[in-house]
Design a protein around this motif. Sequence first.
Motif, PDB file in Angstrom:
ATOM      1  N   GLY A  50      10.825   1.157 -13.287  1.00 43.58           N
ATOM      2  CA  GLY A  50      11.795   1.037 -12.202  1.00 43.58           C
ATOM      3  C   GLY A  50      11.485   1.970 -11.047  1.00 43.58           C
ATOM      4  O   GLY A  50      11.608   1.593  -9.881  1.00 43.58           O
ATOM      5  N   LEU A  51      11.069   3.191 -11.368  1.00 46.30           N
ATOM      6  CA  LEU A  51      10.718   4.154 -10.320  1.00 46.30           C
ATOM      7  C   LEU A  51       9.536   3.670  -9.508  1.00 46.30           C
ATOM      8  O   LEU A  51       9.504   3.807  -8.291  1.00 46.30           O
ATOM      9  N   GLU A  52       8.549   3.100 -10.190  1.00 51.16           N
ATOM     10  CA  GLU A  52       7.371   2.588  -9.485  1.00 51.16           C
ATOM     11  C   GLU A  52       7.751   1.439  -8.560  1.00 51.16           C
ATOM     12  O   GLU A  52       7.263   1.358  -7.427  1.00 51.16           O
ATOM     13  N   LYS A  53       8.631   0.553  -9.011  1.00 53.49           N
ATOM     14  CA  LYS A  53       9.063  -0.567  -8.169  1.00 53.49           C
ATOM     15  C   LYS A  53       9.802  -0.075  -6.931  1.00 53.49           C
ATOM     16  O   LYS A  53       9.572  -0.558  -5.824  1.00 53.49           O
ATOM     17  N   GLY A  56       9.517   2.885  -5.606  1.00 50.95           N
ATOM     18  CA  GLY A  56       8.542   3.613  -4.800  1.00 50.95           C
ATOM     19  C   GLY A  56       7.724   2.702  -3.902  1.00 50.95           C
ATOM     20  O   GLY A  56       7.315   3.087  -2.812  1.00 50.95           O
ATOM     21  N   GLN A  57       7.497   1.477  -4.350  1.00 51.18           N
ATOM     22  CA  GLN A  57       6.744   0.517  -3.541  1.00 51.18           C
ATOM     23  C   GLN A  57       7.575  -0.027  -2.373  1.00 51.18           C
ATOM     24  O   GLN A  57       7.034  -0.395  -1.351  1.00 51.18           O
ATOM     25  N   GLN A 111       7.739   9.922  -8.337  1.00 54.83           N
ATOM     26  CA  GLN A 111       7.796   8.537  -8.791  1.00 54.83           C
ATOM     27  C   GLN A 111       7.433   8.465 -10.258  1.00 54.83           C
ATOM     28  O   GLN A 111       7.260   7.402 -10.803  1.00 54.83           O
ATOM     29  N   LYS A 112       7.319   9.609 -10.888  1.00 52.38           N
ATOM     30  CA  LYS A 112       7.086   9.696 -12.325  1.00 52.38           C
ATOM     31  C   LYS A 112       8.273  10.424 -12.918  1.00 52.38           C
ATOM     32  O   LYS A 112       8.968  11.150 -12.235  1.00 52.38           O
TER      33      LYS A 112
END
Length: 76
Positions: free
Chosen positions: A55-58, A60-61, A70-71
């Motif tokens: 979810g954080l990566e999404k 972050g994009q 983002q980790k």
Amino acid sequence: MDFLNIAKQRFSVRSYTDQAVEKEKLDKILEAAHVAPTAANLQPVHLIVVQSKEGLEKIGQGANLYGAPQKGIWTS
């Protein structure tokens, strides 16, 4: 505590850690946001808590996180 004291004690976060927000603190933050006044009492606020790496990566994009990690755990 009166408003003037609260205003004097506030601060902006300029750096982040990978430390998770404790559930008790997160619950208080969400409760405060839930009962906070809104413009014309229209209740337009939607709160989303993201805790998974995926979810954080999404997010972050699609959003500028201004240096937020983002980790690990990040809440919004």
